[in-house]
Every structure is written in C-alpha cells, then in structure tokens.
Design a protein around this motif. Structure first.
Motif, mmCIF file in Angstrom:
data_model
loop_
_atom_site.group_PDB
_atom_site.id
_atom_site.type_symbol
_atom_site.label_atom_id
_atom_site.label_comp_id
_atom_site.label_asym_id
_atom_site.label_seq_id
_atom_site.Cartn_x
_atom_site.Cartn_y
_atom_site.Cartn_z
ATOM 1 N N MET A 114 1.410 -10.834 2.986
ATOM 2 C CA MET A 114 0.680 -9.743 2.885
ATOM 3 C C MET A 114 1.330 -8.690 2.190
ATOM 4 O O MET A 114 2.674 -9.354 1.570
ATOM 5 C CB MET A 114 1.485 -8.962 4.018
ATOM 6 C CG MET A 114 1.638 -7.703 4.569
ATOM 7 S SD MET A 114 2.203 -6.564 6.626
ATOM 8 C CE MET A 114 0.258 -6.851 7.325
ATOM 9 N N THR A 115 0.790 -7.840 1.168
ATOM 10 C CA THR A 115 1.309 -7.497 0.147
ATOM 11 C C THR A 115 2.498 -6.883 0.304
ATOM 12 O O THR A 115 1.970 -5.268 1.526
ATOM 13 C CB THR A 115 0.830 -6.088 -0.742
ATOM 14 O OG1 THR A 115 -0.320 -5.975 -0.096
ATOM 15 C CG2 THR A 115 -0.916 -7.419 -1.053
ATOM 16 N N ILE A 116 3.336 -5.647 -0.787
ATOM 17 C CA ILE A 116 4.538 -5.106 -0.480
ATOM 18 C C ILE A 116 3.813 -3.725 0.142
ATOM 19 O O ILE A 116 4.283 -2.624 0.318
ATOM 20 C CB ILE A 116 5.588 -5.333 -1.746
ATOM 21 C CG1 ILE A 116 6.434 -3.671 -1.214
ATOM 22 C CG2 ILE A 116 4.844 -4.410 -2.517
ATOM 23 C CD1 ILE A 116 7.717 -4.104 -0.166
ATOM 24 N N GLN A 117 2.633 -3.205 -1.101
ATOM 25 C CA GLN A 117 1.769 -1.359 -0.391
ATOM 26 C C GLN A 117 1.600 -1.622 0.501
ATOM 27 O O GLN A 117 1.847 -0.534 1.269
ATOM 28 C CB GLN A 117 0.934 -1.528 -1.593
ATOM 29 C CG GLN A 117 0.182 -0.351 -1.373
ATOM 30 C CD GLN A 117 -0.804 -0.227 -2.553
ATOM 31 O OE1 GLN A 117 -1.562 -1.464 -3.518
ATOM 32 N NE2 GLN A 117 -1.566 1.035 -2.721
ATOM 33 N N ARG A 118 0.803 -3.264 1.560
ATOM 34 C CA ARG A 118 0.313 -2.767 2.860
ATOM 35 C C ARG A 118 2.322 -2.337 3.999
ATOM 36 O O ARG A 118 1.461 -1.818 4.878
ATOM 37 C CB ARG A 118 -0.779 -3.905 3.408
ATOM 38 C CG ARG A 118 -2.017 -4.071 2.548
ATOM 39 C CD ARG A 118 -2.760 -5.511 2.794
ATOM 40 N NE ARG A 118 -2.313 -5.365 4.715
ATOM 41 C CZ ARG A 118 -3.114 -5.603 5.348
ATOM 42 N NH1 ARG A 118 -3.928 -7.201 4.362
ATOM 43 N NH2 ARG A 118 -3.634 -5.901 6.432
ATOM 44 N N ARG A 119 2.799 -3.348 3.686
ATOM 45 C CA ARG A 119 4.047 -2.956 4.678
ATOM 46 C C ARG A 119 4.730 -1.481 4.434
ATOM 47 O O ARG A 119 4.730 -1.254 5.392
ATOM 48 C CB ARG A 119 5.048 -4.092 3.946
ATOM 49 C CG ARG A 119 4.429 -5.639 4.163
ATOM 50 C CD ARG A 119 4.943 -5.902 5.624
ATOM 51 N NE ARG A 119 6.141 -5.716 5.536
ATOM 52 C CZ ARG A 119 6.639 -5.664 7.279
ATOM 53 N NH1 ARG A 119 5.144 -6.167 7.910
ATOM 54 N NH2 ARG A 119 7.341 -6.342 8.142
#
Length: 176
Positions: free
Chosen positions: A1-6
């Motif tokens: 999971m990317t940081i942007q999604r988090r």
C-alpha cells in the motif's frame, strides 16, 4: 500500500465512537485508590529518609495510578511494573553512555525503551518516563538500582499490602 493511499484513508481510520465503554467505578474503589496511592508515595519518602538516598522519580507517580487506580490492568502487574522500569532504566544508561544527553538522545531513549519493553513483554507506560528522566539526567549505572529498582519494589510491596487488605481488591492478577 502506498503512502498516498494510507494518507487518503487516514481520516477514516481515526473514526471512533464519541464514548467508549467504562467499567463501573465505586466511591469505595476511588477512596481506596486515593489512600493507597498516597501511602505508596509516602513509603518511598519514608524509606528515602531512612537510607539517605533519593528514591523517588516522577515516573513512580504514574506507576501509582496503575497500581492503585487500575489494579486489574495487565500494565500494572508485577512483571510489567518492575521489568518495565528496569528495562527502561537500562536503556537510559546505555543511551547516555553511548550518545550523551541531548534532545535527540532523550527522544531516542524513550522510543528505544518502548521497543525493548514490547520485546520483553514488560510494557509499563511509566517506563517511558523513567527512560526520559534517565537520559535527561545523564545517569550512570547506579540509576538502575537506586532509585529505579528500589522505588519500584517499594511500590510493589505497598500495592501487595493495600490491594489485598480489603475485600474488594485483589493484586496481582499474575506474577509473570
């Protein structure tokens, strides 16, 4: 999971009910917590005067809250009380010996104490304050025994007495 999604999901992860469950609190329990906590800290002061060594550090006030106000908490049990303070004091001594006392090493000492308490199953929140106090004060190895071990044992003995002398309490729930 990317940081942007988090980060996008962050507000949703912070959602929680406004009120959570609360166990019932009786006036008798609150009064006994007050008396026991007062006795625990006074016991440290009294033994300090007898031995001529300062045995009280700020984190013991937080330990008293757990030992006398939340006796059933896993974080208040003897392994966590004594182990958490000892692990954190040891971390503080090592951090000071290797890196000295700076704002960065104080923060690092607290983080490392949390890490070490988690790994050793001795998590005791006041242990974080013990590490902070130790690194901030640039302590040496003696800090582990006096005041940390001595003070934690005084609180433990007080908790064993005050939490078992009345019928509405039992301590500890487990030793290890």
């Amino acid at each position: 999971m990317t940081i942007q999604r988090r980060l996008t999901g962050f507000p949703r992860r912070c959602k929680a009910p406004l009120r959570g469950p609360r166990p019932p609190m009786t006036l008798r329990y609150a009064i006994w917590s007050f008396l026991s906590g007062t006795l625990g800290i006074l016991a440290i002061f009294e033994i300090t005067s007898l031995v001529g060594q300062p045995l009280l550090i700020g984190s013991f006030g937080a330990s008293a809250v757990l030992l006398f106000g939340a006796t059933e908490s896993p974080l208040a049990q003897p392994r966590n009380l004594v182990g958490g303070h000892l692990v954190s004091a040891t971390v503080a001594v090592i951090v000071v010996a290797l890196f000295g006392s700076t704002p960065l090493t104080i923060a690092f000492g607290v983080g490392l104490a949390i890490f070490a308490m988690n790994l050793t199953h001795t998590t005791h929140p006041p242990g974080g304050a013990t590490a902070l106090i130790g690194v901030q004060g640039a302590v040496g190895p003696g800090f582990i025994l006096v005041p940390v071990l001595a003070g934690a044992l005084i609180l433990l003995v007080t908790a064993l007495f005050t939490n078992n002398v009345v019928y509405h309490r039992r301590y500890p729930r487990h030793w290890l």
